[in-house]
Enzyme design. Structure first.
Site, mmCIF file in Angstrom:
data_model
loop_
_atom_site.group_PDB
_atom_site.id
_atom_site.type_symbol
_atom_site.label_atom_id
_atom_site.label_comp_id
_atom_site.label_asym_id
_atom_site.label_seq_id
_atom_site.Cartn_x
_atom_site.Cartn_y
_atom_site.Cartn_z
ATOM 1 N N ASP A 161 30.200 73.936 17.669
ATOM 2 C CA ASP A 161 31.993 74.886 18.107
ATOM 3 C C ASP A 161 32.325 73.986 18.672
ATOM 4 O O ASP A 161 32.244 73.297 19.541
ATOM 5 C CB ASP A 161 30.596 75.622 18.995
ATOM 6 N N LYS B 75 43.094 77.433 21.390
ATOM 7 C CA LYS B 75 43.540 75.825 22.223
ATOM 8 C C LYS B 75 44.075 75.085 21.934
ATOM 9 O O LYS B 75 45.538 74.543 22.595
ATOM 10 C CB LYS B 75 41.915 76.160 22.685
ATOM 11 N N TRP C 71 29.259 78.342 26.323
ATOM 12 C CA TRP C 71 28.939 79.079 25.233
ATOM 13 C C TRP C 71 28.341 78.482 24.032
ATOM 14 O O TRP C 71 27.533 79.022 23.205
ATOM 15 C CB TRP C 71 30.778 77.891 24.630
#
Ligand SMILES: *Cc1c(COP(=O)(O)O)cnc(C)c1O
Length: 364
Positions: free
Chosen positions: A176, A200, A107
């Site tokens: 993030d 999530k 990511w």
């Protein structure tokens, strides 16, 4: 927490992931007539009194759960964490600016690739050579002079690598937090920008949470498209255009559920215990292993491999038959991964541990 319906499984998906059972039941019970409106929440105006109240409560709960200090805006957007990988450089950096990125997994790699389109993005540290199994020591980070911001990914969802501290930055710190937000208390005052896709630990896919320090809202270039500026959302109560009302509604229910669990102090204790049990079992076994350095193992995403990878398919088939789903590791790393977000009950972890022990016995 109860899993009463026999058809329900324990879901270890990395995202979209499990939602609290109580929340799903509440959605079902009020689906046809939300708040006495005679309509579902999907059918009401986002500018009506009932929805505005929901939006207000949801923001207040984000602020309370995370103890957000004054001077920060809480925004609800679309486009996922991935759009924020673009909006961060668009809002914070001009073409000639330098920005710093720490790369600890897939990511953060994606985030730096996106920033490179807008400005000069420097990778100041990377654990790519270690297959993203650790976090480079901050003392070794080669920081740029005058970086507009420093970006990192506190929890790398795919390899299961997590920072258990907040790095010192000196410039606006951008994070993030898609797969770690609301898993434990954090000191928001250390951050310039936090972003997270909802699917999530917050709610369903389609909603993105952004927390931004107010002074940073002013930095966006004037020619940026309106919807690409955080300022637009800050000035409109995140109602610049029609928001994803259903996802927002479910997120509101999830955060109310989290408050009922006792908030982040209480959930952190449970999360640390859930992850600890799994890592302990993996570490004592020579049948399973986890490659991540111990001080940077994720509380939310526990990756593990079988010593004999020819047993992978069997492990996945039998675990699925036992009601334990989505344990397959990300295609880029293989093996297994148990994502154990807030809504995954401790009973799910216990069931997984029992299954793993039994599977080892039968297959060694
Ligand atoms: C899941 C995830 C993303 C991608 O989120 P989208 O909402 O699908 O864009 C980005 N970063 C991290 C750390 C993630 O876990």
């Amino acid at each position: 927490m109860r899993i009463s319906d026999t058809s329900r499984v324990f879901n270890f998906s990395a995202g979209p992931s499990a939602l609290p059972f109580d929340v799903l039941e509440q959605i079902r019970s009020e689906l046809l007539d939300w708040q006495g409106t005679g309509m579902s929440v999907m059918e009401v105006s986002h500018r009506g009194a009932e929805f505005l109240e929901l939006a207000k409560r949801c923001e207040a709960n984000v602020r309370e759960l995370l103890s957000i200090p004054d001077g920060y805006s809480v925004l609800f957007l679309q486009g996922g964490a991935t759009l924020q990988m673009s909006m961060v450089p668009m809002n914070l950096a001009a073409a000639g600016d330098v920005v710093d990125y720490v790369v600890t997994g897939i990511w953060s790699k994606k985030a730096v690739a996106e920033a490179q389109k807008f400005c000069t993005a420097n990778v100041i540290a990377s654990s790519a050579d270690q297959d993203f199994s650790e976090i480079p020591d901050p003392a070794s980070w080669v920081r740029s002079d005058d970086a507009a911001y420093l970006h990192y990914t506190p929890n790398e969802t795919i390899a299961g690598v997590e920072f258990h501290y907040i790095p010192e930055s000196g410039v606006p710190l951008v994070a993030d937090m898609s797969s770690t937000i609301f898993s434990r208390p954090i000191d928001i005052s250390k951050f310039g920008v936090i972003y997270a896709g909802a699917q999530k630990n917050i709610g369903p896919a389609g909603l993105t949470l952004v927390i931004v320090r107010d002074d940073l809202l002013e930095l966006a270039p004037k020619n940026l498209p309106h919807l690409m500026t955080w300022r637009a959302y800050a000035e409109s109560g995140s109602m610049t255009n029609t928001p994803p009302t259903f996802a927002w509604y479910v997120a509101d229910l999830v955060l109310q559920w989290l408050m009922r669990q006792g908030g982040l102090d209480a959930i952190a204790v449970i999360n640390e215990r859930k992850a600890g049990k799994l890592y302990d079992a993996i570490d004592v076994s020579d049948f399973y292993s986890n490659p991540v350095r111990k001080d940077c193992r994720s509380w939310m995403n526990v990756a593990f491999i079988l010593a004999d990878s020819s047993l992978d398919a069997k492990f996945l088939a039998e675990s699925k038959a036992a009601g334990l789903t989505n344990l397959k590791g990300h295609r880029s790393v293989g093996g297994m991964r148990a994502s154990i977000y807030n809504a995954v009950p401790e009973a799910a972890v216990d069931a997984l541990l029992a299954f793993m022990s039994e599977f080892e016995k039968n297959n060694r």
